[in-house]
Design a protein around this motif. Structure first.
Motif, PDB file in Angstrom:
ATOM      1  N   ARG A 155      -0.989   8.103  12.331  1.00 47.15           N
ATOM      2  CA  ARG A 155      -2.415   7.861  12.078  1.00 47.15           C
ATOM      3  C   ARG A 155      -2.732   6.366  12.073  1.00 47.15           C
ATOM      4  O   ARG A 155      -3.867   5.975  12.272  1.00 47.15           O
ATOM      5  CB  ARG A 155      -2.834   8.500  10.765  1.00 47.15           C
ATOM      6  N   VAL A 156      -1.711   5.532  11.828  1.00 46.12           N
ATOM      7  CA  VAL A 156      -1.852   4.075  11.925  1.00 46.12           C
ATOM      8  C   VAL A 156      -0.813   3.596  12.920  1.00 46.12           C
ATOM      9  O   VAL A 156       0.372   3.917  12.806  1.00 46.12           O
ATOM     10  CB  VAL A 156      -1.637   3.389  10.558  1.00 46.12           C
ATOM     11  N   SER A 192       3.203   9.227  10.361  1.00 42.38           N
ATOM     12  CA  SER A 192       2.466  10.355  10.935  1.00 42.38           C
ATOM     13  C   SER A 192       1.697   9.971  12.199  1.00 42.38           C
ATOM     14  O   SER A 192       1.131  10.829  12.863  1.00 42.38           O
ATOM     15  CB  SER A 192       1.490  10.927   9.902  1.00 42.38           C
ATOM     16  N   ASN A 230       3.291   6.347   5.079  1.00 42.33           N
ATOM     17  CA  ASN A 230       3.055   7.731   5.520  1.00 42.33           C
ATOM     18  C   ASN A 230       2.132   7.784   6.730  1.00 42.33           C
ATOM     19  O   ASN A 230       2.329   8.592   7.636  1.00 42.33           O
ATOM     20  CB  ASN A 230       2.467   8.570   4.385  1.00 42.33           C
ATOM     21  N   ARG A 231       1.129   6.937   6.738  1.00 45.70           N
ATOM     22  CA  ARG A 231       0.205   6.924   7.867  1.00 45.70           C
ATOM     23  C   ARG A 231       0.865   6.373   9.130  1.00 45.70           C
ATOM     24  O   ARG A 231       0.557   6.805  10.229  1.00 45.70           O
ATOM     25  CB  ARG A 231      -1.058   6.154   7.519  1.00 45.70           C
ATOM     26  N   ILE A 232       1.774   5.427   8.969  1.00 47.18           N
ATOM     27  CA  ILE A 232       2.509   4.913  10.127  1.00 47.18           C
ATOM     28  C   ILE A 232       3.434   5.999  10.670  1.00 47.18           C
ATOM     29  O   ILE A 232       3.472   6.256  11.876  1.00 47.18           O
ATOM     30  CB  ILE A 232       3.301   3.627   9.754  1.00 47.18           C
ATOM     31  N   ASP A 276       0.164   4.267   0.653  1.00 47.95           N
ATOM     32  CA  ASP A 276      -0.187   5.247   1.669  1.00 47.95           C
ATOM     33  C   ASP A 276       0.167   4.787   3.089  1.00 47.95           C
ATOM     34  O   ASP A 276       0.316   5.606   3.981  1.00 47.95           O
ATOM     35  CB  ASP A 276      -1.689   5.550   1.573  1.00 47.95           C
ATOM     36  N   LEU A 277       0.298   3.481   3.282  1.00 41.38           N
ATOM     37  CA  LEU A 277       0.512   2.951   4.628  1.00 41.38           C
ATOM     38  C   LEU A 277       1.769   3.496   5.318  1.00 41.38           C
ATOM     39  O   LEU A 277       1.685   3.904   6.475  1.00 41.38           O
ATOM     40  CB  LEU A 277       0.517   1.420   4.600  1.00 41.38           C
ATOM     41  N   ASN A 334       0.858  -1.172   0.000  1.00 38.05           N
ATOM     42  CA  ASN A 334       0.000   0.000   0.000  1.00 38.05           C
ATOM     43  C   ASN A 334       0.901   1.230   0.000  1.00 38.05           C
ATOM     44  O   ASN A 334       1.738   1.383   0.893  1.00 38.05           O
ATOM     45  CB  ASN A 334      -0.886  -0.045   1.248  1.00 38.05           C
TER      46      ASN A 334
END
Length: 186
Positions: free
Chosen positions: A23-24, A21, A17-19, A14-15, A12
């Motif tokens: 957010r995940v 930041s 970046n979300r980790i 986007d994953l 993925n």
């Protein structure tokens, strides 16, 4: 345990970046749930609103006789993951029943192109015995590579499987020859 390559990863864009930041959150396995929290194996606790159990799926073909396609513990015996070997005449194929580490649609297209050639009579299937031998060899290879679980029953190695299908339809490029003719493309 066979290590990191015995499981298939989540791919993925986007994953990461979300980790990064926050957010995940990456957490270990869940030990237990309370009404409002998840308690993890490392002892950490997170408040939760809901839980999604993404446990995979099972597949079946209740509209086909088991003598044609039999599914046991999410395993099905199909020659090259497409043709049931027990059929006298190849008039049935199953497209897309695989789990690659990559996009499924290009492999499904290769399967469909090959199946079309078989249906037209431009390509022939080997004997039933040879198809069953190939199926068993592939199952053994995959079971040695991936953890035995219901989610790894239709796993394929993307490039090797694409090359195998491309060979069957005469579309596999000869990279050595291509390197001489068009090095940039190769």
């Amino acid at each position: 345990m066979r290590g990191i390559f015995s499981q298939h990863p989540t791919i993925n864009d986007d994953l990461p970046n979300r980790i990064i930041s926050g957010r995940v959150l990456v957490k270990p396995n869940v030990r237990s749930f309370t009404e409002t929290t998840a308690i993890f194996e490392d002892g950490s606790v997170e408040e939760i609103d809901f839980v999604v159990f993404a446990t995979g799926y099972t597949f079946s073909y209740p509209f086909l006789d088991e003598s044609v396609v039999k599914v046991e513990k999410n395993q099905v015996d199909l020659y090259k993951l497409v043709f049931p070997p027990a059929m006298t005449h190849p008039t049935l194929c199953i497209i897309g029943l695989m789990q690659p580490l990559g996009a499924i649609m290009p492999l499904s297209e290769l399967q469909a192109r090959w199946a079309t050639r078989v249906f037209k009579g431009d390509a022939n299937l080997p004997s039933t015995a040879d198809m069953i031998t190939d199926i068993m060899e592939k199952k053994e290879k995959m079971s040695n590579r991936y953890d035995k679980s219901q989610r790894n029953t239709i796993q394929v190695d993307y490039i090797a499987y694409a090359d195998e299908l491309a060979d069957l339809i005469g579309a596999r490029p000869n990279l050595k020859s291509l390197a001489l003719r068009d090095p940039r493309l190769a």
